[in-house]
Motif scaffolding. Sequence first.
Motif, PDB file in Angstrom:
ATOM      1  N   PHE A 127       0.833  -1.201   0.000  1.00 25.84           N
ATOM      2  CA  PHE A 127       0.000   0.000   0.000  1.00 25.84           C
ATOM      3  C   PHE A 127       0.871   1.255   0.000  1.00 25.84           C
ATOM      4  O   PHE A 127       1.931   1.310   0.621  1.00 25.84           O
ATOM      5  CB  PHE A 127      -0.931  -0.003   1.214  1.00 25.84           C
ATOM      6  N   SER A 128       0.379   2.252  -0.727  1.00 28.74           N
ATOM      7  CA  SER A 128       1.044   3.552  -0.859  1.00 28.74           C
ATOM      8  C   SER A 128       2.423   3.422  -1.477  1.00 28.74           C
ATOM      9  O   SER A 128       3.306   4.252  -1.229  1.00 28.74           O
ATOM     10  CB  SER A 128       1.144   4.255   0.512  1.00 28.74           C
ATOM     11  N   SER A 129       2.636   2.403  -2.288  1.00 37.25           N
ATOM     12  CA  SER A 129       3.923   2.208  -2.964  1.00 37.25           C
ATOM     13  C   SER A 129       3.912   2.930  -4.303  1.00 37.25           C
ATOM     14  O   SER A 129       2.883   2.965  -4.995  1.00 37.25           O
ATOM     15  CB  SER A 129       4.191   0.720  -3.160  1.00 37.25           C
ATOM     16  N   SER A 130       5.047   3.500  -4.697  1.00 36.06           N
ATOM     17  CA  SER A 130       5.138   4.205  -5.981  1.00 36.06           C
ATOM     18  C   SER A 130       5.262   3.243  -7.154  1.00 36.06           C
ATOM     19  O   SER A 130       5.196   3.671  -8.301  1.00 36.06           O
ATOM     20  CB  SER A 130       6.335   5.158  -5.976  1.00 36.06           C
ATOM     21  N   ALA A 131       5.465   1.952  -6.901  1.00 33.66           N
ATOM     22  CA  ALA A 131       5.566   0.944  -7.950  1.00 33.66           C
ATOM     23  C   ALA A 131       4.415  -0.043  -7.819  1.00 33.66           C
ATOM     24  O   ALA A 131       3.885  -0.273  -6.724  1.00 33.66           O
ATOM     25  CB  ALA A 131       6.896   0.207  -7.856  1.00 33.66           C
ATOM     26  N   ALA A 132       4.003  -0.590  -8.934  1.00 28.69           N
ATOM     27  CA  ALA A 132       2.972  -1.624  -8.919  1.00 28.69           C
ATOM     28  C   ALA A 132       3.574  -2.932  -8.416  1.00 28.69           C
ATOM     29  O   ALA A 132       4.772  -3.185  -8.578  1.00 28.69           O
ATOM     30  CB  ALA A 132       2.383  -1.801 -10.314  1.00 28.69           C
ATOM     31  N   LEU A 133       2.764  -3.796  -7.817  1.00 28.85           N
ATOM     32  CA  LEU A 133       3.211  -5.065  -7.260  1.00 28.85           C
ATOM     33  C   LEU A 133       2.384  -6.212  -7.831  1.00 28.85           C
ATOM     34  O   LEU A 133       1.153  -6.098  -7.946  1.00 28.85           O
ATOM     35  CB  LEU A 133       3.068  -5.076  -5.734  1.00 28.85           C
ATOM     36  N   LEU A 134       3.073  -7.279  -8.174  1.00 29.11           N
ATOM     37  CA  LEU A 134       2.414  -8.513  -8.559  1.00 29.11           C
ATOM     38  C   LEU A 134       2.802  -9.558  -7.515  1.00 29.11           C
ATOM     39  O   LEU A 134       3.985  -9.873  -7.354  1.00 29.11           O
ATOM     40  CB  LEU A 134       2.861  -8.960  -9.953  1.00 29.11           C
ATOM     41  N   VAL A 135       1.790 -10.109  -6.806  1.00 26.87           N
ATOM     42  CA  VAL A 135       2.026 -10.951  -5.639  1.00 26.87           C
ATOM     43  C   VAL A 135       1.543 -12.368  -5.927  1.00 26.87           C
ATOM     44  O   VAL A 135       0.454 -12.564  -6.468  1.00 26.87           O
ATOM     45  CB  VAL A 135       1.316 -10.393  -4.396  1.00 26.87           C
ATOM     46  N   GLU A 136       2.385 -13.337  -5.548  1.00 28.28           N
ATOM     47  CA  GLU A 136       1.993 -14.749  -5.615  1.00 28.28           C
ATOM     48  C   GLU A 136       1.660 -15.233  -4.204  1.00 28.28           C
ATOM     49  O   GLU A 136       2.469 -15.097  -3.279  1.00 28.28           O
ATOM     50  CB  GLU A 136       3.114 -15.608  -6.194  1.00 28.28           C
ATOM     51  N   PHE A 137       0.483 -15.834  -4.052  1.00 31.63           N
ATOM     52  CA  PHE A 137       0.076 -16.488  -2.809  1.00 31.63           C
ATOM     53  C   PHE A 137       0.213 -17.990  -3.045  1.00 31.63           C
ATOM     54  O   PHE A 137      -0.436 -18.548  -3.938  1.00 31.63           O
ATOM     55  CB  PHE A 137      -1.364 -16.120  -2.455  1.00 31.63           C
TER      56      PHE A 137
END
Length: 792
Positions: A63-73
Amino acid sequence: MARRGGRATSYYATETRLNPINSFLCVVISFLCVVPVIADAGLYSASDQIIVLSPDNVDSVLFSSSAALLVEFYATWCGHCVAFSTVWKSLARDIKEWKPAVDLAAIDCADEKNRPVCIRFGITGYPSLKFFPAYSSNTTQGREFQGFPRDVRGLRHHIIDKLEMRDQMWPPACPPLEAASEAEIDSFFQTNSVKHLALVFEKKNSYVGREVTLDLLQYENIAVRRVLDTETSLVSRFNVTDFPSCYLYNSSGSISRLKVLNEARVFYSYALQRLPGVVRTGKMKTPIIDLIKNSTEEEWRPFNKTRVYMSDLESALHYSLRVELAAHVTITGADLTALKKYINVLATYFSGRPSVKSALKAVDSWLQEQEGTEIKYSDFRDVLDSVGETSDAVLPEGVQWVGCQGSQARYRGYPCSVWNLFHVLTVQAKEIDDSDPLEVLQAMRGYVKSFFGCRPCATHFESMAQENMNKVTSLSDAVLWLWSQHNRVNNRLAGDLSEDPHFPKIQWPPPELCPNCHSVKWTGEHSWNREEVSAFLQNYFSSDRILSDYLQDETQALIHQRNQLTATRMEKEAGRGAERRARDIHPASLTEEPQGEEQEEEEEEEEPALEEQAGEQYPVRMEGIGGDGKGRTPNREPWEKPQGEQKREQSPRKLRIVGLKLQKTQEDIVDLDSFVNQHYKAKARSAASMSSVVRQRSLQKQDDTEDFQFERGWRVKRDLGSQEQKLGVGVRIEPYPRPQNKHWMSLLSVGFSRLDASLCVLLYLLSSMCLLAMYLYFQLRVKLRHAKVSLP
C-alpha cells in the motif's frame, strides 16, 4: 565469499562419545531446530529478487507504494506451487530492470503466522496471483490474474497489459508505453535533454517496443519510444522495411539503424545499454583515459578483454591462500576436508607456470600427510612460503590484476579472478577427461562455504549448489553448470553498488564475443545455443590461450621469497634473544623444574656442558646445513648428544638453571647481531674483571680444550661456507661464540661449575672457622698464662 558458515571453531579437537539415547536426543533436537528454519524460508528468498511478504511488512510493501506489485500467494506443500516457483524466479530475473515501475512479491500461506494475511485477501487456492497498482489503498483486495500463463513471456505480457489500464494510478517511474506519433518525435528533443532516442518500429500486437522501453528504465541519456507500422510518414522517413527494427535518432537529425545480431528484445536492450554516454542511473562513467592520467589511482594496465591473464589467476591463488585463509587461526573438521580437496584440485588441474604448480603440489603433499583433525594456519603458511628453499617452486606474493582490474580499487579484483580460476579448473578437468564430473565443483563449493570472505555470497552459492548441482553427470555439464550460475550471479548483481560502470554485469558471453552462442526462439525469445557455448568456454579458458603478460619473473620471486624467509627467521631469533636478555636481567623470575626432571638435571651437573668453558666458542648450525638434507650430518658431531637423548629432546624443553647459567634448547637459527654484541661485550668484561688467579685457571683449561676447539671451529666454518653458497643471495655468515650470560657467577668464576663454586664456598667457611678457633685458643692461653704469673 570470516566466519566459517556460522560454525564456531575450536583450537583443540575433542572426541566425544555418546550413548544411543544421547545420540537419538541430539537428532531429535536438531530436527526440531531445523524445521522452523525451513518453514520460514519457504520457496523464495531475497536473493531471488522477490519481496518475501509477512504480517510485519505487507502493509508497507503493498500500500502507498510508488511501484505496482504482482504478488503470488502459495503453499509450500502444493506441488503446482513448487513447479511454478522456477517460473516465478525466472520472471523476477527477466524483469529486474523494471523494478521502479513494477516489482514481484510472494507469501507462504502454509505458514500459520501468514494465514491472517491470506484470509484478508480472500485466497482460497494456490498458486494465486494478484496485481496491486501503484498507490493502492489499504482497503483494496488487488486484481486477481485469472487463468494466467505458466511461462515467463506470457506473464511479462500480462504485466504490461495491467500497467496500461487507464482506470488506475500510473507508476511515476514508468515511461510512456503507448505508440508515439510523428509530432511527438519531431518535438522530442525540445522537451527532453537526452543524448539518444531509440525508435522501435513494430506491429500493433508486438510487445518488443514496450519491453525494451522498460528494460532501459534505469538508464540515463537515452529514451525509447514505440512506433507502429501504421505511422506511414515516419516509416517512409526512416526507410523502415523490417518489423520489428530499431533506429537511433539524435538532436542533430541524424538517423541510423541499430546493428544487432537478431531483431529481438534482448539484443536491442543489450546494444542500447552500451551506447556511448548511456549509464545506469546514479553511476557516473569516467572515461578510461582520465583513469590512466589519474596519478592517485593504481597504474592502469591495458589489456585484451577477450583473453584470460595468468596474472589474475596467480593473484587469486595468493589472496586465497595467504589472505583469506589467514583469517582462520586453526582449521578443523569439515573445513579441513574442504581445504584438502581445494588444494588437491589446484595441484591437479591448475594450468600455470611450472614453479607455481610445483609449489601447489608440495603443499598438497604436506596437507594430505596430516592425519589429525586440526591444523594451524601458521604451519600451512610456513610450508607454502618455504617450498622454494629446496627447489625452484614458488607462489609469487602480492596481487596484480590485469583482466580483472576495475576502474577503482573497490571494483572487481578478487571476485572476478576467483570466477576465472574456477572456470579454468573445470575446463582443464574436461581436457584431462579422467576425473569425477563433480570433483572440481565440490571442491569449489567446499572452499566457498568454509572460507570465502563474503558470507552472503557464500550463502547464495551454496543455495545454487543445493538446487541443481547434483544434476551434473558429465564434465561438459560441469563446465556449463558453472557458466550458468555465473550468469545468474551477474543478473542478481546488475545495478548493485558493487557493479563497475566500466564493466557492467551482463549475460556472458556477449553477442560480439560469441555470435553463435545466441539464438532466438520462434516466439522471439532469446535462447542459448549450449553446444556453441560449451565450445566457446573450452577455447576461451584453455591453458593455451592464457596470456602471461605482467607476470612477475620466477627467479625474482624465488629470490624475494628466500630473502624474506631468511629475514623473518632472523627477526624471530632476534626476538628470542631479546627475551633471553630480559630474563637474564631478572633471574629471580625463573622457577625450578618439576620433580620429574631432577634426575636429568643431576646428570648434567656431573658432566658440565662444553659451552660453560671459559671463553669457548660454540658451533652455529642453521637449517639446510648437513649431508642428509635435514640440517644435520649423518655422523654425530662431538657436541651432539646420543640419539636416545635427541629423541627425548624432540619435544620442547623447559628452561632450567645448570651451573647457575640459563640453559635453553639449542636453536638452529643464527642471531648474528646478538652474537657479535655479546661476544665482544663478554671479552671486555672478562679482561676488566679477571684476577690473576682466574687467568691462570683459564689458561690451564684452555690448554686442555685447544685441540677440540680448533677442530670444531674448522667444521663450523666449513658448514657455514656451504650454507652461504647454497643461499646464493649475497648473505655472508660468520661463526660467532654463544652469547655469554650476564650472571655474577660468570664474572667471578669464569666458567666454574656449580660444584666447583660450592666446594670453594665450603673450603672458605671451613678455613674461616679454623682461624676463628685458633684465635680463641690463643686468647685463652694468654689469659691463663697471665693468671699463673700473678699467683704468689
